[in-house]
Scaffold this active site. Structure first.
Site, PDB file in Angstrom:
ATOM      1  N   LYS A  39      -0.207  58.893 -33.404  1.00 29.53           N
ATOM      2  CA  LYS A  39      -0.271  57.970 -34.454  1.00 29.53           C
ATOM      3  C   LYS A  39       0.400  58.741 -36.239  1.00 29.53           C
ATOM      4  O   LYS A  39      -1.067  59.411 -36.235  1.00 29.53           O
ATOM      5  CB  LYS A  39      -0.560  57.306 -34.601  1.00 29.53           C
ATOM      6  CG  LYS A  39      -0.175  55.528 -35.623  1.00 29.53           C
ATOM      7  CD  LYS A  39      -1.710  54.667 -35.427  1.00 29.53           C
ATOM      8  CE  LYS A  39      -1.476  53.575 -36.073  1.00 29.53           C
ATOM      9  NZ  LYS A  39      -1.830  52.246 -36.544  1.00 29.53           N
ATOM     10  N   SER A  60      -5.064  46.550 -33.488  1.00 31.86           N
ATOM     11  CA  SER A  60      -3.406  48.055 -33.653  1.00 31.86           C
ATOM     12  C   SER A  60      -3.804  49.220 -32.369  1.00 31.86           C
ATOM     13  O   SER A  60      -2.491  49.656 -32.441  1.00 31.86           O
ATOM     14  CB  SER A  60      -3.497  48.601 -34.997  1.00 31.86           C
ATOM     15  OG  SER A  60      -2.641  48.200 -36.181  1.00 31.86           O
ATOM     16  N   SER A  74      -0.301  47.629 -35.358  1.00 31.63           N
ATOM     17  CA  SER A  74       0.446  48.162 -35.607  1.00 31.63           C
ATOM     18  C   SER A  74       0.767  49.953 -35.143  1.00 31.63           C
ATOM     19  O   SER A  74       1.946  51.317 -35.669  1.00 31.63           O
ATOM     20  CB  SER A  74      -0.358  48.839 -37.051  1.00 31.63           C
ATOM     21  OG  SER A  74      -1.093  49.526 -36.970  1.00 31.63           O
TER      22      SER A  74
END
Ligand code: GLN
Length: 454
Positions: A60, A159, A135
């Site tokens: 990420k 997330s 996210s």
């Protein structure tokens, strides 16, 4: 298999599907290939005894990677090349994984659909009219699409678990303090955790094993034993006591979602576990408390993006104050600005007691709810999300409906306990996630149950 072959397979798959999925922000092909070659040469004809040796992984883009662009999907960090590694990256290096690239996300991890990325959207591989969640949408979509077998995400209010549920993969938010946050760009420091996203529970346990442990660079990382997670995957859950919160199965939860959880409970009963309904009475205040507290922490954490030290600097500024204002106004996206404003307001004198302090008190009540339940039960089970993946654009015009999507994941972060999402069926061709929540530092039991179920 040679490491180079694994890495080529990964890039080949990316070439095939990436135009449709758009999970990545940056690919690191040259370095990945060079490292693969190095590992192959070092090993010769031997076999590695490290379980993750040579495994392709996606990261990420809020986890800092030395010499590899790290943007948090924000224009304000568009050209940021870190000079150091997050602790998890050093640990992955020791485990022998190969970083394939950096994955898309909502800007600074604020969002539930990856539509808040400052660069582009990511699409759910199961149905590209729907969102991958967020996210960590890029991290979940890349694994679901077969671009990488492993990825890292971060989870502040859901997330990792929510996108894992939407994309039909396995995602775990570790106990707060299990994994070092050093080098994770802070959103809400008291809630953020890095965690693994994988195709199955065993892979997940191996990846958590590799990244866990106390870290002198993160004073909130916990000095507790890291058990052998894979050893707990025995399949034996006889006598296990499951709690099912009625708040997680009631109003607002889609009928198919509810049914899939009841079906999962039947499977677990068949394996010798028992379940009972319980209550987490304060969880209904979780979302409000979370957005207040996380935005307050964010407003403070994001003060460092000032156009001076690193990142975007407005070329239009006339003096120092103007430089701060213009760099931040031009660099941050709309959702990030909304949170900074909310957080700054909540922390301002005169409002602090009414909002911030009240939200902290609610947080304690929620934590106590979990502790009460865990006195009698081994795990808590419910859905990960109230609905399957929603349509692209469906919630972008109304931030509050977007926020409401996290109602079942947020209490877990507020309490600091670990939680996993494992696939538990489909509705209309879209995957559903089963959420299994454990006691502090008891990821082993979560994995045991998830593995027995899958
Ligand atoms: N969707 C939640 C938010 O927007 C959670 C985000 C997260 O866990 N990083 O804050």
């Amino acid at each position: 298999v040679k490491v180079s072959e694994l890495v080529e397979e990964s890039y080949q798959r990316i070439q095939e599907v990436e135009s449709k999925v758009q999970a990545f922000l940056t690919l690191d092909e040259e370095t990945a290939r060079a490292k693969a070659k190095q590992l192959d040469e070092a090993l010769g004809s031997d076999e590695s005894n490290q379980p993750l040796f040579g495994m392709p992984i996606g990261i990420k883009d809020n986890i800092v990677t030395k010499d590899l662009r790290t943007t948090c999907a924000s224009k304000i960090l568009e050209n940021f090349d870190p000079i150091y590694n997050a602790t998890v990256m050093d640990k992955l290096h020791n485990a022998g994984t190969i970083t394939i690239g950096k994955l898309n996300m909502d800007e600074f991890a604020m969002g539930s659909s990856t539509e808040n990325s400052g660069f582009h959207k990511t699409f759910n591989p199961w149905n590209t009219n729907t969102v991958p969640g967020g996210s960590s949408g890029g991290s979940a979509a890349a694994v679901a699409a077969g671009e990488v077998p492993f990825s890292l995400g971060s989870d502040t209010g859901g997330s990792i678990r929510q996108p894992a549920a939407f994309c039909g993969v396995v995602g775990l938010k570790p106990t707060y303090g299990r994994v070092s946050r050093f080098g994770l760009v802070a959103f809400a420091s008291s809630l953020d955790q890095i965690g693994p996203i994988t195709r199955n529970v065993e892979d997940n346990a191996y990846l958590l094993q590799a990244i866990s442990g106390v870290d002198p660079h993160d004073s909130t990382s916990a000095n507790v034993d890291v058990p052998n997670f894979v050893q707990s995957l025995t399949g034996d859950i006889k006598g296990l006591k499951i709690a099912v919160p009625k708040e997680y199965m009631g109003e607002g939860v889609n009928e198919e979602v509810r049914q899939s959880v009841l079906d999962a409970l039947k499977v677990l009963e068949g394996l010798g576990a028992t379940w009972e309904e319980v209550s987490l009475p304060h969880s209904k205040y979780g979302t409000a408390a979370y957005y207040l507290l996380s935005s307050s922490e964010a407003s403070s954490n994001l003060a460092r993006f000032d156009g001076v030290r690193y990142g975007y600097r407005s070329p239009n500024a006339k003096n120092l104050i103007d430089l701060y204002k213009k760099s931040r106004s031009e660099g941050f996206g709309e959702e990030v600005k909304r949170r900074i404003m909310l957080g700054t307001f909540a922390l301002s004198s005169g409002y602090y007691d009414a909002y911030y302090k009240k939200a902290q008190q609610v947080r304690t009540l929620i934590k106590n709810d979990f502790e009460d339940v865990f006195e009698k039960y081994d795990v808590i089970i419910g859905p990960t999300t109230p609905t399957p993946a929603f349509k692209i654009g469906e919630k972008t015009s109304d931030p509050l409906t977007m926020y409401a999507n996290d109602v079942l994941t947020i209490p877990v972060n507020l309490a600091g306990v670990p939680g996993i999402s494992v696939p538990c069926g489909f509705t209309n061709g879209l995957p559903l996630g089963l959420q299994i929540i454990g006691k502090h530092f008891d990821e082993a039991t979560i994995y045991k149950v998830a593995h027995a179920f899958e």
